[in-house]
Write an enzyme that holds these catalytic residues in place. Sequence first.
Site, PDB file in Angstrom:
ATOM      1  N   HIS A 122       0.869  -1.183   0.000  1.00  0.00           N
ATOM      2  CA  HIS A 122       0.000   0.000   0.000  1.00  0.00           C
ATOM      3  C   HIS A 122       0.908   1.236   0.000  1.00  0.00           C
ATOM      4  CE1 HIS A 122      -2.821   2.952   1.746  1.00  0.00           C
ATOM      5  NE2 HIS A 122      -3.808   2.111   1.474  1.00  0.00           N
ATOM      6  N   ASP A 199       3.223  -4.810   8.176  1.00  0.00           N
ATOM      7  CA  ASP A 199       1.992  -4.035   8.023  1.00  0.00           C
ATOM      8  C   ASP A 199       0.820  -5.023   8.084  1.00  0.00           C
ATOM      9  OD1 ASP A 199      -0.279  -2.807   7.089  1.00  0.00           O
ATOM     10  OD2 ASP A 199       0.630  -1.994   5.268  1.00  0.00           O
ATOM     11  N   GLN A 202      -4.481  -5.492   6.889  1.00  0.00           N
ATOM     12  CA  GLN A 202      -5.499  -6.389   6.323  1.00  0.00           C
ATOM     13  C   GLN A 202      -5.490  -7.774   6.958  1.00  0.00           C
ATOM     14  OE1 GLN A 202      -7.798  -5.520   4.082  1.00  0.00           O
ATOM     15  NE2 GLN A 202      -7.029  -3.432   3.885  1.00  0.00           N
ATOM     16  N   LYS A 225     -10.441  -1.737  10.568  1.00  0.00           N
ATOM     17  CA  LYS A 225     -10.570  -2.911   9.698  1.00  0.00           C
ATOM     18  C   LYS A 225     -10.809  -4.175  10.522  1.00  0.00           C
ATOM     19  CE  LYS A 225      -7.375  -0.779   6.388  1.00  0.00           C
ATOM     20  NZ  LYS A 225      -8.240  -0.429   5.269  1.00  0.00           N
ATOM     21  N   CYS A 363      -4.796   2.378  -3.662  1.00  0.00           N
ATOM     22  CA  CYS A 363      -3.558   2.915  -3.060  1.00  0.00           C
ATOM     23  C   CYS A 363      -2.382   1.969  -3.294  1.00  0.00           C
ATOM     24  CB  CYS A 363      -3.728   3.201  -1.570  1.00  0.00           C
ATOM     25  SG  CYS A 363      -4.875   4.536  -1.219  1.00  0.00           S
TER      26      CYS A 363
END
Length: 405
Positions: A122, A199, A202, A225, A363
Amino acid sequence: MLDIQKIRQDFPILNEVVHGKSLVYFDNAATTQKPLPVLEALANYYGHYNANIHRGIHFLAEKATSAFEASRHKIQTFLNAPRVEEIIFTYGTTDGINLVAQSFGRTFLKEGDEIIISTLEHHSNIVPWQMLCEEKGCVLRVIPINDAGELLMDEFEKMLSERTKLVSVVHVSNALGTINPVAEIIKKAHEVGAKVLIDGAQATSHIDIDVQALDCDFYVFSLHKLYGPTGMGVLYGKTDILNAMPPYRGGGEMIKEVTFEKTTYNDLPYKFEAGTPNIADVVATKMAVEYVEELGKKAIADYEHELLVYGTDALSSIEGLKIIGTAKEKVSVLSFVMEGIHPQDIGVILDQQGIAVRTGHHCTQPLMKRLGIVGTSRASFAVYNTKEEIDKLVVGLERVKKMLS
């Protein structure tokens, strides 16, 4: 087995009507909807014990402080972090990455050092490192992928050297759903002495996260999320590394003593939490994590995989539709293109049928360039979605074809 209809009753927004049609919400990779315990926690805080935290001695301040710190302990157990002070509250994944880039990166990286990211990142895991490289003279290197959207691990291993100081990769691709082999990445990076940031934006709603088993140095994610509030995130970091890093922002809360000559800084985690934090949303975060834990991560993952398989088969039957991202290991994200039809037009027509999907580059412009496309349409499933809703998506896409082909 999960009772999906009962779960749906916990999400009042799913009863909304959009353009005269029942809402079908397939934009969960952008943000998930919020269950009643989270909504009630927000109202309860503002309605009954709204106060600033940590420094007040009155009843409301102590109650708010207790609820705020209870969420930190909940996140610690959720990640299996060794110490509660390793949990830093941020404003989201982007904020967490910028904190590491501006504090760890500006302090410990120098000209010629290398930072490795991947093609799947991203923008939030690209731009902060580019900014750091421009300032410090570091070199940014990128792990390539195959056409299925999987990292080329042999190429990653060739990049590693004594110059590698940081590896920052996404756990799960927001655009394609690919699950990266982060445990292997961390192990290989540590063999050359590099630190690793994962990261997890998600990943946290789909995969069990154990930062001790992973042995990552940093793990960042957003709560919105994970069925929690927006504007809330977490940075996990190992104690010795966080202690060696200077504060990122100055202000109240992050200090021990201030004079006009010199300021001394607070201990972890507070030295990275300057100013009045997002108290209500931190408090509600605990309810979001508890909601997921009560349903069970494995049960959620099993059900979402069932939706992924069903959706993949259903969408593959549409002539002219191509699924983008076919990794062997992936979460419930379906990105696709339709021959001769712009993704934005697909999104607009589906919206008129009450179906919310995300369209565009997500993104991830460098990833889209690698795949040779301008963007995709993306349907991302959460635990409250159903096969009947996927059937409506298929009907909607057939309508798109009829109107625009």
